[in-house]
Design a protein around this motif. Structure first.
Motif, PDB file in Angstrom:
ATOM      1  N   LEU A   1       0.674  -1.304  -0.093  1.00 60.93           N
ATOM      2  CA  LEU A   1      -0.109  -0.059  -0.123  1.00 60.93           C
ATOM      3  C   LEU A   1       0.760   1.472  -0.437  1.00 60.93           C
ATOM      4  O   LEU A   1       2.283   1.508   0.717  1.00 60.93           O
ATOM      5  CB  LEU A   1      -1.176  -0.146   0.648  1.00 60.93           C
ATOM      6  N   PRO A   2       0.558   1.534  -0.995  1.00 62.63           N
ATOM      7  CA  PRO A   2       1.388   3.223  -0.802  1.00 62.63           C
ATOM      8  C   PRO A   2       0.752   3.822   0.566  1.00 62.63           C
ATOM      9  O   PRO A   2       0.241   3.995   1.294  1.00 62.63           O
ATOM     10  CB  PRO A   2       1.295   4.217  -2.140  1.00 62.63           C
ATOM     11  N   ALA A   3       2.184   4.359   0.536  1.00 58.97           N
ATOM     12  CA  ALA A   3       2.928   5.127   2.114  1.00 58.97           C
ATOM     13  C   ALA A   3       1.593   6.000   2.254  1.00 58.97           C
ATOM     14  O   ALA A   3       0.563   6.544   3.530  1.00 58.97           O
ATOM     15  CB  ALA A   3       3.924   5.517   2.543  1.00 58.97           C
TER      16      ALA A   3
ATOM     17  N   ILE B   1      -1.569   6.756   0.571  1.00 55.07           N
ATOM     18  CA  ILE B   1      -2.962   6.124   1.167  1.00 55.07           C
ATOM     19  C   ILE B   1      -3.008   5.481   2.300  1.00 55.07           C
ATOM     20  O   ILE B   1      -3.953   5.598   2.962  1.00 55.07           O
ATOM     21  CB  ILE B   1      -3.207   5.157  -0.259  1.00 55.07           C
ATOM     22  N   ALA B   2      -2.178   5.029   2.998  1.00 58.05           N
ATOM     23  CA  ALA B   2      -2.166   4.330   4.254  1.00 58.05           C
ATOM     24  C   ALA B   2      -1.864   5.285   5.210  1.00 58.05           C
ATOM     25  O   ALA B   2      -2.518   4.947   6.523  1.00 58.05           O
ATOM     26  CB  ALA B   2      -0.646   3.483   4.318  1.00 58.05           C
ATOM     27  N   ARG B   3      -1.524   6.307   5.062  1.00 60.18           N
ATOM     28  CA  ARG B   3      -1.463   7.265   5.972  1.00 60.18           C
ATOM     29  C   ARG B   3      -2.987   7.817   6.272  1.00 60.18           C
ATOM     30  O   ARG B   3      -3.503   8.180   7.193  1.00 60.18           O
ATOM     31  CB  ARG B   3      -1.212   8.472   6.051  1.00 60.18           C
ATOM     32  N   VAL B   4      -3.947   8.261   4.938  1.00 62.39           N
ATOM     33  CA  VAL B   4      -5.763   8.634   4.618  1.00 62.39           C
ATOM     34  C   VAL B   4      -6.087   7.292   5.593  1.00 62.39           C
ATOM     35  O   VAL B   4      -6.887   7.753   6.630  1.00 62.39           O
ATOM     36  CB  VAL B   4      -5.510   8.608   3.590  1.00 62.39           C
ATOM     37  N   ILE B   5      -5.549   5.781   5.700  1.00 59.43           N
ATOM     38  CA  ILE B   5      -6.343   4.940   6.440  1.00 59.43           C
ATOM     39  C   ILE B   5      -6.586   4.799   7.295  1.00 59.43           C
ATOM     40  O   ILE B   5      -7.477   4.603   7.859  1.00 59.43           O
ATOM     41  CB  ILE B   5      -6.470   4.326   4.619  1.00 59.43           C
ATOM     42  N   ALA B   6      -5.080   5.671   7.770  1.00 65.41           N
ATOM     43  CA  ALA B   6      -5.355   5.329   9.627  1.00 65.41           C
ATOM     44  C   ALA B   6      -6.001   6.182  10.043  1.00 65.41           C
ATOM     45  O   ALA B   6      -5.817   5.951  11.617  1.00 65.41           O
ATOM     46  CB  ALA B   6      -3.397   5.202   9.706  1.00 65.41           C
ATOM     47  N   LYS B   7      -6.406   7.497   8.859  1.00 64.46           N
ATOM     48  CA  LYS B   7      -7.283   8.986  10.415  1.00 64.46           C
ATOM     49  C   LYS B   7      -9.056   8.200  10.138  1.00 64.46           C
ATOM     50  O   LYS B   7      -9.747   8.489   9.312  1.00 64.46           O
ATOM     51  CB  LYS B   7      -6.770   9.963  10.119  1.00 64.46           C
ATOM     52  N   SER B   8      -9.196   6.657  10.580  1.00 71.56           N
ATOM     53  CA  SER B   8     -10.537   6.710  10.607  1.00 71.56           C
ATOM     54  C   SER B   8     -10.893   7.631  10.900  1.00 71.56           C
ATOM     55  O   SER B   8     -12.540   8.328  10.129  1.00 71.56           O
ATOM     56  CB  SER B   8     -10.927   5.424  11.660  1.00 71.56           C
ATOM     57  N   ASP B   9     -10.814   8.323  11.945  1.00 72.81           N
ATOM     58  CA  ASP B   9     -11.980   9.548  12.214  1.00 72.81           C
ATOM     59  C   ASP B   9     -12.809  10.711  11.932  1.00 72.81           C
ATOM     60  O   ASP B   9     -13.495  10.497  11.091  1.00 72.81           O
ATOM     61  CB  ASP B   9     -11.448  10.083  14.036  1.00 72.81           C
ATOM     62  N   SER B  10     -11.011  10.436  10.615  1.00 69.39           N
ATOM     63  CA  SER B  10     -11.196  11.660   9.839  1.00 69.39           C
ATOM     64  C   SER B  10     -12.378  11.160   8.672  1.00 69.39           C
ATOM     65  O   SER B  10     -13.034  12.053   8.439  1.00 69.39           O
ATOM     66  CB  SER B  10      -9.713  12.184   9.073  1.00 69.39           C
ATOM     67  N   LEU B  11     -12.662  10.160   8.608  1.00 68.33           N
ATOM     68  CA  LEU B  11     -12.815   9.414   7.313  1.00 68.33           C
ATOM     69  C   LEU B  11     -13.749   9.458   7.449  1.00 68.33           C
ATOM     70  O   LEU B  11     -15.355   9.756   6.334  1.00 68.33           O
ATOM     71  CB  LEU B  11     -12.523   8.114   6.998  1.00 68.33           C
ATOM     72  N   ASN B  12     -14.587   8.518   8.906  1.00 67.02           N
ATOM     73  CA  ASN B  12     -15.223   8.606   9.098  1.00 67.02           C
ATOM     74  C   ASN B  12     -16.414  10.247   9.225  1.00 67.02           C
ATOM     75  O   ASN B  12     -17.973  10.681   8.550  1.00 67.02           O
ATOM     76  CB  ASN B  12     -16.206   8.047  10.514  1.00 67.02           C
ATOM     77  N   LYS B  13     -16.031  11.954   9.587  1.00 67.49           N
ATOM     78  CA  LYS B  13     -16.531  12.669   9.727  1.00 67.49           C
ATOM     79  C   LYS B  13     -16.570  12.992   8.147  1.00 67.49           C
ATOM     80  O   LYS B  13     -17.403  14.010   7.599  1.00 67.49           O
ATOM     81  CB  LYS B  13     -15.649  13.386  10.199  1.00 67.49           C
ATOM     82  N   ALA B  14     -15.762  12.550   7.193  1.00 69.04           N
ATOM     83  CA  ALA B  14     -16.054  13.446   5.703  1.00 69.04           C
ATOM     84  C   ALA B  14     -17.087  12.430   5.313  1.00 69.04           C
ATOM     85  O   ALA B  14     -17.474  12.969   3.825  1.00 69.04           O
ATOM     86  CB  ALA B  14     -14.946  12.893   5.438  1.00 69.04           C
ATOM     87  N   GLY B  15     -17.484  11.400   5.859  1.00 68.05           N
ATOM     88  CA  GLY B  15     -18.337  11.071   5.214  1.00 68.05           C
ATOM     89  C   GLY B  15     -18.322  10.016   4.539  1.00 68.05           C
ATOM     90  O   GLY B  15     -19.177   9.485   2.996  1.00 68.05           O
TER      91      GLY B  15
END
Length: 218
Positions: free
Chosen positions: A120-122, A124-138
């Protein structure tokens, strides 16, 4: 003796019910039933390295000779990591990173093995690690796909529940490259069907190859 056995059975059923209630929603949805075939969650297994897999049984009515029967295993994101089934004959599959022994099937024959997974490209991996931010972004789900002979990462967003008649609203799916730069945005559904940006076409979306589910919303 009978009382002890009865208590044991009751406790076992309670435990299974508790596990089923704790299953993530996207794993719960893998339970399904048709007039002929039933796919049902059986248990969760913990493999080495803290990897969780979910075992589902596949049963079919006896009058359906060629219906599928057997066992399928999914990982935490709902990817199929192994299956051992019969329909017109035995069929077996094990995904990259798993072994037959982990599923108790060391003697299985004619096994198909999944293609090697790319690192996994770094970004993309950094984005996936931020679950709270992803949930807030819908964000609903992140999937690794092959589209136009390149590996991209689709970010599917949830429908906005505040909009009226949102069942007809298009789903917005942004595809990013390995550097987490937007490559194309698809609007899927609604009155327009499928629309795309950046010179892409609707057929690019429909012909994409889904490789691996990387993240699901809570």
């Amino acid at each position: 003796m009978k009382t002890a056995i009865s208590l044991t059975l009751i406790l076992s059923l309670w435990c299974l019910a508790g596990i089923a209630q704790q299953l993530p929603a996207h794993i719960q949805k893998l339970n399904r039933k048709t007039d002929l075939t039933t796919v049902k969650f059986e248990r969760m297994l913990m493999l080495s390295g803290g990897r969780k897999v979910y075992e589902f049984s596949i049963t079919s009515k006896s009058q359906c000779i060629h219906c599928e029967r057997g066992t399928t295993f999914y990982d935490e994101n709902g990817n199929t990591v192994a299956y051992f089934t019969t329909s017109r004959g035995p069929s077996a599959f094990v995904a990259d990173g798993y072994t037959l022994a982990e599923f108790g099937k060391s003697g299985a024959q004619g096994v198909k093995y999944g293609a090697k997974r790319e690192n996994l490209p770094a970004p993309i991996a950094r984005v996936i690690a931020k679950s709270d931010s992803l949930n807030k972004a819908g964000v609903k789900q992140i999937v690794q796909v092959k589209l136009r002979d390149q590996i991209l990462y689709s970010f599917e967003h949830k429908l906005n529940p505040k909009l009226p008649n949102c069942k007809d609203c298009p789903v917005v799916i942004v595809f990013y490259n390995a550097n987490y730069q937007p490559e194309v945005t698809f609007h899927v559904g609604g009155f327009a069907g499928i629309t795309a940006t950046n010179g892409y076409k609707s057929t690019d979306y429909t012909s994409r190859q889904k490789l691996w589910i990387l993240w699901n919303a809570n």
